[in-house]
Motif scaffolding. Sequence first.
Motif, PDB file in Angstrom:
ATOM      1  N   PHE A 110       0.837  -1.193   0.000  1.00  0.00           N
ATOM      2  CA  PHE A 110       0.000   0.000   0.000  1.00  0.00           C
ATOM      3  C   PHE A 110       0.875   1.248   0.000  1.00  0.00           C
ATOM      4  O   PHE A 110       0.663   2.167  -0.793  1.00  0.00           O
ATOM      5  N   ASP A 111       1.852   1.291   0.901  1.00  0.00           N
ATOM      6  CA  ASP A 111       2.735   2.460   1.008  1.00  0.00           C
ATOM      7  C   ASP A 111       3.481   2.717  -0.296  1.00  0.00           C
ATOM      8  O   ASP A 111       3.586   3.860  -0.751  1.00  0.00           O
ATOM      9  N   LEU A 112       3.996   1.663  -0.897  1.00  0.00           N
ATOM     10  CA  LEU A 112       4.751   1.803  -2.133  1.00  0.00           C
ATOM     11  C   LEU A 112       3.873   2.326  -3.275  1.00  0.00           C
ATOM     12  O   LEU A 112       4.250   3.262  -3.996  1.00  0.00           O
ATOM     13  N   LEU A 113       2.683   1.756  -3.410  1.00  0.00           N
ATOM     14  CA  LEU A 113       1.779   2.191  -4.469  1.00  0.00           C
ATOM     15  C   LEU A 113       1.219   3.580  -4.195  1.00  0.00           C
ATOM     16  O   LEU A 113       1.039   4.377  -5.129  1.00  0.00           O
ATOM     17  N   GLU A 114       0.968   3.897  -2.944  1.00  0.00           N
ATOM     18  CA  GLU A 114       0.468   5.230  -2.596  1.00  0.00           C
ATOM     19  C   GLU A 114       1.516   6.297  -2.917  1.00  0.00           C
ATOM     20  O   GLU A 114       1.180   7.373  -3.433  1.00  0.00           O
ATOM     21  N   ALA A 115       2.776   6.029  -2.638  1.00  0.00           N
ATOM     22  CA  ALA A 115       3.854   6.975  -2.973  1.00  0.00           C
ATOM     23  C   ALA A 115       3.935   7.162  -4.487  1.00  0.00           C
ATOM     24  O   ALA A 115       4.102   8.291  -4.975  1.00  0.00           O
ATOM     25  N   THR A 116       3.792   6.077  -5.220  1.00  0.00           N
ATOM     26  CA  THR A 116       3.822   6.166  -6.681  1.00  0.00           C
ATOM     27  C   THR A 116       2.635   6.979  -7.179  1.00  0.00           C
ATOM     28  O   THR A 116       2.773   7.808  -8.088  1.00  0.00           O
ATOM     29  N   ARG A 117       1.487   6.781  -6.572  1.00  0.00           N
ATOM     30  CA  ARG A 117       0.291   7.541  -6.961  1.00  0.00           C
ATOM     31  C   ARG A 117       0.501   9.040  -6.731  1.00  0.00           C
ATOM     32  O   ARG A 117       0.136   9.862  -7.570  1.00  0.00           O
ATOM     33  N   ARG A 118       1.100   9.394  -5.622  1.00  0.00           N
ATOM     34  CA  ARG A 118       1.394  10.814  -5.356  1.00  0.00           C
ATOM     35  C   ARG A 118       2.321  11.384  -6.429  1.00  0.00           C
ATOM     36  O   ARG A 118       2.125  12.507  -6.903  1.00  0.00           O
ATOM     37  N   ASP A 119       3.331  10.605  -6.809  1.00  0.00           N
ATOM     38  CA  ASP A 119       4.251  11.055  -7.863  1.00  0.00           C
ATOM     39  C   ASP A 119       3.520  11.252  -9.187  1.00  0.00           C
ATOM     40  O   ASP A 119       3.765  12.230  -9.908  1.00  0.00           O
ATOM     41  N   VAL A 120       2.614  10.341  -9.517  1.00  0.00           N
ATOM     42  CA  VAL A 120       1.850  10.448 -10.759  1.00  0.00           C
ATOM     43  C   VAL A 120       0.970  11.697 -10.730  1.00  0.00           C
ATOM     44  O   VAL A 120       0.900  12.446 -11.716  1.00  0.00           O
ATOM     45  N   LEU A 121       0.308  11.938  -9.609  1.00  0.00           N
ATOM     46  CA  LEU A 121      -0.542  13.132  -9.501  1.00  0.00           C
ATOM     47  C   LEU A 121       0.274  14.409  -9.648  1.00  0.00           C
ATOM     48  O   LEU A 121      -0.180  15.376 -10.276  1.00  0.00           O
ATOM     49  N   ALA A 122       1.473  14.422  -9.098  1.00  0.00           N
ATOM     50  CA  ALA A 122       2.345  15.602  -9.239  1.00  0.00           C
ATOM     51  C   ALA A 122       2.738  15.792 -10.707  1.00  0.00           C
ATOM     52  O   ALA A 122       2.756  16.920 -11.213  1.00  0.00           O
ATOM     53  N   ARG A 123       3.034  14.691 -11.392  1.00  0.00           N
ATOM     54  CA  ARG A 123       3.386  14.786 -12.818  1.00  0.00           C
ATOM     55  C   ARG A 123       2.198  15.257 -13.644  1.00  0.00           C
ATOM     56  O   ARG A 123       2.361  16.043 -14.586  1.00  0.00           O
ATOM     57  N   ILE A 124       0.996  14.795 -13.302  1.00  0.00           N
ATOM     58  CA  ILE A 124      -0.204  15.239 -14.018  1.00  0.00           C
ATOM     59  C   ILE A 124      -0.385  16.742 -13.837  1.00  0.00           C
ATOM     60  O   ILE A 124      -0.699  17.461 -14.794  1.00  0.00           O
ATOM     61  N   ALA A 125      -0.183  17.240 -12.621  1.00  0.00           N
ATOM     62  CA  ALA A 125      -0.312  18.678 -12.370  1.00  0.00           C
ATOM     63  C   ALA A 125       0.712  19.465 -13.198  1.00  0.00           C
ATOM     64  O   ALA A 125       0.375  20.507 -13.790  1.00  0.00           O
ATOM     65  N   GLU A 126       1.935  18.967 -13.257  1.00  0.00           N
ATOM     66  CA  GLU A 126       2.964  19.622 -14.076  1.00  0.00           C
ATOM     67  C   GLU A 126       2.564  19.632 -15.547  1.00  0.00           C
ATOM     68  O   GLU A 126       2.733  20.644 -16.240  1.00  0.00           O
ATOM     69  N   LEU A 127       2.034  18.517 -16.023  1.00  0.00           N
ATOM     70  CA  LEU A 127       1.621  18.437 -17.421  1.00  0.00           C
ATOM     71  C   LEU A 127       0.437  19.366 -17.712  1.00  0.00           C
ATOM     72  O   LEU A 127       0.369  19.964 -18.792  1.00  0.00           O
ATOM     73  N   ARG A 128      -0.476  19.504 -16.757  1.00  0.00           N
ATOM     74  CA  ARG A 128      -1.592  20.454 -16.949  1.00  0.00           C
ATOM     75  C   ARG A 128      -1.077  21.880 -17.051  1.00  0.00           C
ATOM     76  O   ARG A 128      -1.549  22.659 -17.881  1.00  0.00           O
ATOM     77  N   ASP A 129      -0.118  22.239 -16.219  1.00  0.00           N
ATOM     78  CA  ASP A 129       0.486  23.574 -16.295  1.00  0.00           C
ATOM     79  C   ASP A 129       1.179  23.777 -17.640  1.00  0.00           C
ATOM     80  O   ASP A 129       1.054  24.828 -18.270  1.00  0.00           O
ATOM     81  N   THR A 130       1.902  22.757 -18.088  1.00  0.00           N
ATOM     82  CA  THR A 130       2.586  22.825 -19.375  1.00  0.00           C
ATOM     83  C   THR A 130       1.579  22.961 -20.502  1.00  0.00           C
ATOM     84  O   THR A 130       1.781  23.741 -21.446  1.00  0.00           O
ATOM     85  N   LEU A 131       0.483  22.216 -20.432  1.00  0.00           N
ATOM     86  CA  LEU A 131      -0.557  22.297 -21.446  1.00  0.00           C
ATOM     87  C   LEU A 131      -1.178  23.688 -21.486  1.00  0.00           C
ATOM     88  O   LEU A 131      -1.443  24.229 -22.567  1.00  0.00           O
ATOM     89  N   ALA A 132      -1.372  24.305 -20.343  1.00  0.00           N
ATOM     90  CA  ALA A 132      -1.929  25.661 -20.294  1.00  0.00           C
ATOM     91  C   ALA A 132      -0.995  26.654 -20.998  1.00  0.00           C
ATOM     92  O   ALA A 132      -1.457  27.540 -21.728  1.00  0.00           O
ATOM     93  N   VAL A 133       0.300  26.500 -20.797  1.00  0.00           N
ATOM     94  CA  VAL A 133       1.266  27.368 -21.480  1.00  0.00           C
ATOM     95  C   VAL A 133       1.173  27.156 -22.986  1.00  0.00           C
ATOM     96  O   VAL A 133       1.134  28.126 -23.760  1.00  0.00           O
ATOM     97  N   LEU A 134       1.131  25.907 -23.416  1.00  0.00           N
ATOM     98  CA  LEU A 134       1.004  25.622 -24.846  1.00  0.00           C
ATOM     99  C   LEU A 134      -0.281  26.197 -25.422  1.00  0.00           C
ATOM    100  O   LEU A 134      -0.278  26.768 -26.519  1.00  0.00           O
TER     101      LEU A 134
END
Length: 153
Positions: A110-134
């Motif tokens: 659970f801990d390992l997958l939850e940490a990975t999920r947090r990383d994915v959500l952070a990457r999604i947020a970064e990609l949304r910001d990048t998409l807004a710039v584009l």
Amino acid sequence: MTVMETTGTRTDSCGGPPQGERRPDGADSYTISEVVAFTGLTAHTLRWYERIGLMQHIDRSHTGQRRYSNRDLDWLDLVGKLRLTGMPVADMVRYAELVREGDHTYGDRFDLLEATRRDVLARIAELRDTLAVLDRKIAFYGDAHAYEKEKAG
């Protein structure tokens, strides 16, 4: 015991079956080339996964050829999803080890997958910001291009 077997009554299902026609359980014996076709992975990658412990030992035919099962295909599908998350190989191997150790490792998994999920959500947020710039740049150049066409025409 295969990677996906657990000791209790609860089962851990992977991300779903890979694409293609699969054989019924009990008649599910695939060669490495068939698994390559199912997964898009290379034979070298499949052997490497086994060597580093990402996959448990694969059954062999009487001639020594690897024989994969539906359960192995399910596991490879999950590994593919974990790769897409950006999970490091060492963490994927650790997850595989935890699965093989049994149900008492649910908390660690659970801990390992939850940490990975947090990383994915952070990457999604970064990609949304990048998409807004584009989107802003595309709108700017679209307006400028339309203005130039209007001015020329």
